[in-house]
Each structure stands twice: as structure tokens, then as C-alpha cells.
Write a protein that holds these residues in place. Structure first.
Motif, short mmCIF file in Angstrom:
data_model
loop_
_atom_site.label_atom_id
_atom_site.label_comp_id
_atom_site.label_asym_id
_atom_site.label_seq_id
_atom_site.Cartn_x
_atom_site.Cartn_y
_atom_site.Cartn_z
N ARG A 129 -9.95 -0.48 -12.17
CA ARG A 129 -10.07 -1.93 -12.31
C ARG A 129 -11.29 -2.30 -13.15
NH1 ARG A 129 -8.06 -5.09 -7.06
NH2 ARG A 129 -9.31 -6.70 -8.07
N ASP A 130 -11.12 -3.27 -14.01
CA ASP A 130 -12.24 -3.74 -14.84
C ASP A 130 -13.31 -4.44 -14.01
OD1 ASP A 130 -10.98 -2.78 -17.11
OD2 ASP A 130 -10.02 -4.70 -17.57
N ASP A 131 -12.90 -5.01 -12.87
CA ASP A 131 -13.84 -5.78 -12.04
C ASP A 131 -14.38 -4.99 -10.85
OD1 ASP A 131 -11.46 -5.62 -10.65
OD2 ASP A 131 -11.41 -7.74 -10.07
N ILE A 132 -14.23 -3.67 -10.89
CA ILE A 132 -14.59 -2.88 -9.70
C ILE A 132 -16.09 -2.94 -9.39
CG2 ILE A 132 -14.89 -0.67 -10.90
CD1 ILE A 132 -13.35 -1.30 -7.39
N ALA A 133 -16.93 -3.05 -10.40
CA ALA A 133 -18.37 -3.13 -10.15
C ALA A 133 -18.70 -4.38 -9.33
CB ALA A 133 -19.16 -3.12 -11.46
N GLU A 134 -18.09 -5.49 -9.68
CA GLU A 134 -18.32 -6.74 -8.94
C GLU A 134 -17.74 -6.66 -7.53
OE1 GLU A 134 -19.86 -10.36 -8.07
OE2 GLU A 134 -20.26 -9.10 -9.83
N ILE A 135 -16.57 -6.03 -7.40
CA ILE A 135 -15.96 -5.87 -6.08
C ILE A 135 -16.86 -5.03 -5.18
CG2 ILE A 135 -14.04 -4.76 -4.86
CD1 ILE A 135 -12.27 -5.58 -7.27
N ILE A 136 -17.42 -3.98 -5.73
CA ILE A 136 -18.33 -3.13 -4.94
C ILE A 136 -19.52 -3.95 -4.46
CG2 ILE A 136 -19.99 -1.22 -5.13
CD1 ILE A 136 -17.85 0.16 -6.96
N GLU B 115 -3.19 2.09 -4.21
CA GLU B 115 -4.40 1.27 -4.35
C GLU B 115 -4.31 0.02 -3.47
OE1 GLU B 115 -3.62 3.46 -8.20
OE2 GLU B 115 -2.42 2.20 -6.85
N SER B 116 -5.43 -0.35 -2.88
CA SER B 116 -5.52 -1.59 -2.13
C SER B 116 -5.61 -2.77 -3.09
CB SER B 116 -6.76 -1.57 -1.24
OG SER B 116 -7.06 -2.86 -0.75
N PRO B 117 -4.98 -3.90 -2.77
CA PRO B 117 -5.12 -5.08 -3.62
C PRO B 117 -6.57 -5.52 -3.80
CG PRO B 117 -3.37 -5.40 -2.02
CD PRO B 117 -4.07 -4.14 -1.64
N SER B 118 -7.41 -5.21 -2.82
CA SER B 118 -8.81 -5.62 -2.89
C SER B 118 -9.65 -4.72 -3.80
CB SER B 118 -9.44 -5.61 -1.50
OG SER B 118 -9.61 -4.28 -1.04
N GLY B 119 -9.13 -3.51 -4.07
CA GLY B 119 -9.88 -2.56 -4.89
C GLY B 119 -10.69 -1.57 -4.09
N LEU B 120 -10.89 -1.85 -2.81
CA LEU B 120 -11.64 -0.95 -1.92
C LEU B 120 -10.86 -0.70 -0.64
CD1 LEU B 120 -15.27 -2.42 -2.05
CD2 LEU B 120 -14.47 -0.32 -3.15
N GLY B 121 -11.09 0.44 -0.04
CA GLY B 121 -10.48 0.76 1.25
C GLY B 121 -11.29 1.86 1.90
N GLY B 122 -10.78 2.35 3.02
CA GLY B 122 -11.50 3.43 3.67
C GLY B 122 -10.83 3.92 4.93
N TYR B 123 -11.36 5.03 5.43
CA TYR B 123 -10.89 5.64 6.67
C TYR B 123 -12.08 6.20 7.42
CZ TYR B 123 -6.28 5.81 4.41
OH TYR B 123 -5.12 5.48 3.77
N ALA B 124 -12.03 6.12 8.73
CA ALA B 124 -12.95 6.89 9.56
C ALA B 124 -12.21 8.17 9.93
CB ALA B 124 -13.34 6.11 10.81
N LEU B 125 -12.57 9.26 9.31
CA LEU B 125 -11.85 10.51 9.52
C LEU B 125 -12.25 11.19 10.82
CD1 LEU B 125 -12.01 11.76 5.83
CD2 LEU B 125 -10.06 10.73 7.01
#
Length: 198
Positions: A56-63, A33-43
């Protein structure tokens, strides 16, 4: 998530043509998991994968607050891949990441990248000098230079910060837009003699 991605695509679509890129969403693998809660790749030039720490409990706010910059970054990679730019050497990686970080800044109206929170006082020119002997090789450690596995030598996200500053400097010196820079070879950002010809 769908609503936020839809809103982000409208914003990103003001600058890039992304209608032919598929976006998929998956959870991080446990332990990655990323410390930020989000990540990604260009495949590929046709597919971007977003990764979400759904535990994460705060994932909705992070999004809500962070998804735009993550998606802009990865979609920029995908579009640049469509120009068949090589990505294997350190210099190519620095510029690819720098361009995507610079594009994030454009799309978010100048919001500082979450990657750079700890790097305001890091001398990127000195970091580039430390990396200079590796610029033309594929034999470098992504974990060390970009992800902070050896913080005594390079802080976390140093490679992103160096790439971003190279791109920002080029944009300022040449009054270049993100759309124009996307099609440039990495050497345009790194070599003064080549810069003049680009």
C-alpha cells in the motif's frame, strides 16, 4: 516501523508487563490482506505477530495512526493467554476479543476502534440474543460471527462489538479496571448470577 513499535510499547507498558513477549512483523499472504492494512495474531503468551500490507502507498501513515491499537489488542491477548484462559467456545472468544478491544480504548485514550466504524447503530444486545444458542459450543463460524462472511445475518466485526460492550458494561457496573478484568472467567461477563460472585 521499529520506531512506532517502540513508542507503542512504552504506552502499552504503562498498563501491561510485556517485556517477555517477542514481536515479529511479516507481510500478509497475497489475497489475505486486511482492509485496514494492518493485522496481527497472538501466537502464544510469549509471541505476537504483526501483519503489514507493505504494497500500500499509504502504509507509512497507517502504521503511524493505527499500529498502537493493533499492537495493544494482540499484546492483551498474549498476556491473557498467560493466565491459561480457555478460548475455544463462542462465549470465551467474545470475551477475549471484547477485553482486547476495551484495552485498545484505554491505551488510545478513548479513540474509537477502527473495527467499529460501521457498527454504531448495531444493536449488540439483539446480536448476543441471536448468538445465545451457540455461546457454550466450539461449533461456530468465526468468519460469520466475527468477520462478516454472512452480512445479512451479522455485520462485519459483530462479535468484537458484542464482546466489547459486554466488557464495557461489566467495567461500568463493577468499577473494574482492565487489569482486574483480564483475570476473570468469561462467565463473569455473561451470567448475571455469576457476575455477583466475581
Amino acid at each position: 516501523m521499529e520506531h512506532t513499535i517502540g513508542c507503542a510499547l512504552i504506552k502499552i507498558g504503562e498498563f501491561l508487563e510485556v517485556s517477555n513477549i517477542d514481536i515479529t512483523v511479516s507481510p500478509f499472504q497475497t489475497g489475505e490482506e486486511s482492509p485496514s492494512g494492518l493485522g496481527g495474531y497472538a501466537l502464544s503468551e510469549h509471541r505476537v505477530e504483526l501483519l503489514v500490507d507493505s504494497s500500500r502507498d499509504d502504509i507509512a501513515e497507517i502504521i503511524k495512526t493505527e499500529l498502537l491499537e493493533v499492537l495493544a489488542h494482540e499484546l492483551h491477548h498474549a498476556v491473557r493467554l498467560s493466565f491459561h484462559m480457555p478460548t475455544g467456545t463462542l462465549s470465551q472468544q467474545l470475551i477475549m476479543e471484547g477485553l482486547a478491544c476495551h484495552f485498545e480504548n484505554l491505551v488510545t485514550n478513548g479513540k474509537p476502534s477502527s473495527l467499529f466504524k460501521e457498527l454504531d447503530n448495531y444493536d449488540w444486545r439483539n446480536g448476543l440474543e441471536q448468538m445465545s444458542h451457540l455461546l457454550d459450543t466450539k461449533d461456530f463460524s468465526l468468519d460469520k460471527l466475527f468477520l462478516g462472511s454472512h452480512p445479512d445475518e451479522f455485520p462485519k466485526y459483530a462479535g468484537y462489538w458484542i464482546g466489547y460492550n459486554l466488557v464495557a458494561e461489566y467495567a461500568k457496573d463493577h468499577n473494574a479496571t482492565d487489569a482486574e478484568m483480564m483475570k476473570l472467567e468469561p462467565s463473569c461477563f455473561l451470567n448475571d448470577k455469576v457476575k455477583a460472585a466475581c
